[in-house]
Enzyme design. Structure first.
Site, PDB file in Angstrom:
ATOM      1  N   TYR A 179       1.355   8.441  -4.142  1.00 50.23           N
ATOM      2  CA  TYR A 179       0.532   7.972  -5.081  1.00 50.23           C
ATOM      3  C   TYR A 179       1.040   6.694  -5.851  1.00 50.23           C
ATOM      4  CZ  TYR A 179      -2.764   7.683  -9.132  1.00 50.23           C
ATOM      5  OH  TYR A 179      -3.434   7.092 -10.233  1.00 50.23           O
ATOM      6  N   LYS A 190      -0.189   2.817  -5.837  1.00 51.77           N
ATOM      7  CA  LYS A 190      -0.570   1.984  -7.048  1.00 51.77           C
ATOM      8  C   LYS A 190       0.504   0.891  -7.338  1.00 51.77           C
ATOM      9  CE  LYS A 190      -4.312   4.149  -8.317  1.00 51.77           C
ATOM     10  NZ  LYS A 190      -5.525   3.712  -8.209  1.00 51.77           N
TER      11      LYS A 190
END
Length: 256
Positions: free
Chosen positions: A161, A165
Site C-alpha cells: 500500500y 501511494k
C-alpha cells in the site's frame, strides 16, 4: 448549494472525482459542488455512486454519476465522454479511488502487490491522462491526487500500500513540472487516519484501533472527509494558482 451563478468561475469548471461515492471522494465532491463546480462522480459501486449523486442534487448541485473501474482505461474514457456531453469539458480531477490492504511483507503475494499497484497507481495514471487534454486546450486545470501519509512515514504490514501511494506522490511531482507551465497545477494530499467506510471496516476487522490513533494525533481526533474536501476545494480555486507539486498533509499533525 448552487452551481448556477454565472459570476462564479467555478460554475463553468467541471470537476471529476474518482471514488466519489463515499469517503474522501464524496467529501471532495461536496466541497467542490458547494464552491459552484458541476461535479461528476466516478465509482466502482454503481448503486452507491447514484445514491451519492442524488443526495448532492437534493442540495442543489449539478451532478452526473458513472460506474467506472479505474483499472479499465476504456471504462474511464467512456465515462469522461459522457461527462463532456452532460456537463462540459473537464477542468478539475480528484483521484480518490483506491484500495488498501495489510499483510506482513513476507506474506504479500505477487498478485496482492500487483493489485494494489494497479488500482492505486495505474488507476490514478489512467484517470488523469484521460482528462488532461481538456485542461491543455483550456490552458487551465487543477489535479489533486489522494496519496497517503504511510508513503511518507512508512507503515508496518503495508509495504504494498505504501509503495503504491508513494508512486502517486512521485507521479504528482513529475506532472507538476510538466503541466504547470501550461496552466495546470498538480498537488497531492496524503491524509492520516480519516473516518471513512474503509477505516470503519478496518475497525470491524480488528486491524485498526481508531480511538488509539486519534489519541496520538496532535489535534486529538481522527480526520473526516470534509477535512480533506475543504483542502481540495481550496487547491482547485483561482487563489491556489501558485501552489503546485506540493504534498499537502491533511493529517492533524500526525506527520510533520
Amino acid at each position: 448549494m448552487s452551481s448556477g451563478r454565472t459570476d462564479n468561475p467555478a460554475a463553468e469548471r467541471v470537476a471529476v472525482i474518482t471514488g466519489g461515492a463515499s469517503g474522501i471522494g464524496l467529501g471532495a465532491a461536496r466541497h467542490l459542488a458547494a464552491a459552484g463546480h458541476p461535479v461528476a462522480l466516478l465509482d466502482l459501486d454503481g448503486d452507491a455512486v447514484h445514491r451519492a449523486a442524488a443526495d448532492l442534487r437534493d442540495d442543489g448541485a449539478t451532478v452526473s454519476a458513472h460506474e467506472v473501474d479505474v483499472v479499465d482505461r476504456a471504462s474511464i474514457d467512456t465515462a469522461l465522454d459522457k461527462v463532456r456531453g452532460e456537463l462540459g469539458p473537464v477542468s478539475v480531477v480528484v483521484t480518490s479511488a483506491g484500495i488498501e490492504a495489510s499483510a506482513p511483507f513476507v506474506d504479500i503475494t505477487a498478485e496482492d502487490w500487483e493489485r494494489l499497484l494497479t488500482v492505486n497507481l495505474t488507476g490514478t495514471f489512467h484517470s488523469i491522462q484521460a482528462a488532461v487534454p481538456d485542461m491543455l486546450e483550456a490552458a487551465w486545470g487543477r489535479i489533486i491526487t489522494i496519496s497517503s501519509m504511510s508513503a511518507q512515514s512508512g507503515a508496518p504490514d503495508r509495504a504494498h500500500y505504501a509503495a503504491s501511494k508513494g508512486g502517486v506522490i512521485a507521479l504528482t511531482k513529475a506532472l507538476a513540472f510538466e503541466l504547470s507551465p501550461k496552466g495546470i497545477t498538480v498537488n497531492t494530499i496524503p491524509p492520516s487516519i480519516i473516518v471513512t467506510p474503509m477505516a470503519e471496516n478496518s475497525v470491524k476487522e480488528g486491524t485498526l484501533d481508531l480511538g488509539a490513533v486519534a489519541g496520538m494525533t496532535p489535534v486529538r481526533r481522527a480526520g473526516t472527509p470534509d477535512d480533506v474536501g475543504a483542502t481540495c476545494a481550496f487547491l482547485c480555486s483561482d487563489g491556489a494558482g501558485f501552489i503546485t507539486g506540493q504534498t499537502i498533509g491533511v493529517n492533524g499533525g500526525w506527520y510533520l
